[in-house]
Write a protein that holds these residues in place. Sequence first.
Motif, short mmCIF file in Angstrom:
data_model
loop_
_atom_site.label_atom_id
_atom_site.label_comp_id
_atom_site.label_asym_id
_atom_site.label_seq_id
_atom_site.Cartn_x
_atom_site.Cartn_y
_atom_site.Cartn_z
N GLU A 75 -13.71 -5.67 8.45
CA GLU A 75 -12.64 -4.93 9.13
C GLU A 75 -11.59 -5.87 9.71
N HIS A 76 -10.42 -5.31 9.93
CA HIS A 76 -9.34 -6.04 10.59
C HIS A 76 -9.61 -6.14 12.09
N GLY A 105 -3.29 -5.44 4.22
CA GLY A 105 -4.18 -4.91 3.20
C GLY A 105 -5.21 -3.95 3.75
N LEU A 106 -6.22 -3.70 2.93
CA LEU A 106 -7.23 -2.70 3.22
C LEU A 106 -8.55 -3.33 3.62
N ALA A 107 -9.16 -2.78 4.67
CA ALA A 107 -10.48 -3.21 5.12
C ALA A 107 -11.41 -2.00 5.14
N ALA A 108 -12.66 -2.24 5.54
CA ALA A 108 -13.68 -1.18 5.58
C ALA A 108 -13.79 -0.47 4.23
N TRP A 113 -6.11 0.42 6.98
CA TRP A 113 -4.91 -0.26 6.52
C TRP A 113 -4.31 -1.08 7.65
N GLN A 114 -3.79 -2.27 7.32
CA GLN A 114 -3.10 -3.09 8.30
C GLN A 114 -1.83 -3.68 7.68
N SER A 115 -0.75 -3.64 8.44
CA SER A 115 0.50 -4.26 8.02
C SER A 115 0.52 -5.73 8.43
N ARG A 116 1.49 -6.46 7.94
CA ARG A 116 1.63 -7.87 8.30
C ARG A 116 1.84 -8.03 9.80
N SER A 286 -4.65 8.18 -0.33
CA SER A 286 -5.63 7.27 0.26
C SER A 286 -6.82 7.16 -0.69
N VAL A 287 -7.67 6.17 -0.43
CA VAL A 287 -8.84 5.96 -1.30
C VAL A 287 -9.76 7.18 -1.31
N ARG A 288 -9.68 8.01 -0.27
CA ARG A 288 -10.58 9.15 -0.18
C ARG A 288 -10.19 10.26 -1.15
N GLN A 289 -9.00 10.15 -1.74
CA GLN A 289 -8.56 11.12 -2.74
C GLN A 289 -8.84 10.63 -4.16
#
Length: 434
Positions: A75-76, A105-108, A113-116, A286-289
């Motif tokens: 995770e971030h 990028g993407l965690a968990a 999601w996290q931006s720069r 999202s990844v859940r879709q």
Amino acid sequence: MAYTATPPLHQQAFSLDHAAWIERLATTENLLIVQDLDGVCMGLVRDPLDRVIDLGYVEATQHFDGHFYVLTNGEHSGRRGINGILERSLGGEAQAQAGRYYLPGLAAGGVQWQSRAGQISHPGVSEAELAFLAAVPQKMSDRLRQFFQRQAEPLAGGALESAIQAAVLDNMASPTANLNTFHSLLCDRPGVYAALQQAMQTLMEDLLQQAARQGLKDCFFAHYAPNHGRGPDGKEILWLSQGDESGTTDFQFMLRGAIKEAGVLALLNRYYAERTGRSPLGADFSVRQAPHSHEALLELVVQNFDPALMPTLVGVGDTVTSVVVMADGQPVARRGGSDRNFLHLIQAIGQHFDTGNLVTYVDSSGGELKNRRAVKLEDRDGITVVTAGPGDPRDGDDPLRLNVVFPGGYRQYCQAFQTAAARRKQGPIKGQTI
């Protein structure tokens, strides 16, 4: 003797031509790097709180801004998140934000999601799901205490509590029981460690049942890392410890859909949106879709993404496993590893769109964890070659081709990455521009 041309890097396997890899990253404008974290740009350690990251590498990622995303099951945020490591290295949160040091990028597994700039969100995740996840770390701690209370030779109180503190990762979206510390403590009692693995697997199943009773059926799944792939029921197969190998060490309770291969689609969707103003899968995707099968994910890319704008993808990971077992008298390959599926999808996208995608493997077997098979090297007429990869040497038809290998681990990879970043900063860039 006839001259034989060297095939393009994306058609090679186990290449040690790091200069060509650097050249590709430095000079390809339409580029998207999708990279794992632990074992790739940081050493693998028993206690995640001991992780450190080189700031030179972090600064190098900034030269790939817009062309670099992380994709991790970690995770971030949180005590053991990558952000804490960065902030401690820089001297505080303010310095990290001011310099835009956060890794985008993407965690968990793809749901965080996290931006720069360090802005975090959880696309597609409900408050009820987050509330259930918040209670999981305590349940993991309780189950570990119960397990050792039943042992004939329990760990001493202080040692047990210290191990639990190291083992239970209170991640917001992917609470985890990490057994690395226990594997070290139980090295002289391998049977107890194997029983502990099974106890954690039982806990995962119990948590799924509890979630169903609270109206959250099919919202979560158990991720085992490393693993032996998935069984006929779609569930990941536990890797029970044998000998010095620790087998499965991470028991992650994760949100359904949080699989790295789906994260590749979410990152591609963002990449296209940033360059064209249009999200091929929709702004709220999202990844859940996303579908879960390799074939369905690839088909979704083929149907929705403009081939003329498809970037060259470079996937980077360190967890790819395979083992050949006998089933009904026949050898069967069990292929797993938390990076395998996302790397395989990147490979398949490159083959379909003819974009020269590169699968990059970082050998993390030199870390503190004994659950990785080292890449084997051999000197042939003064030239070093890879003679065996991380998989079972009997697994001769593995569809995943590791194009480029960094046998020297994360330090060797980070050095090459920084070299590519410095060259990219200087230019010129070639290739198609969107």
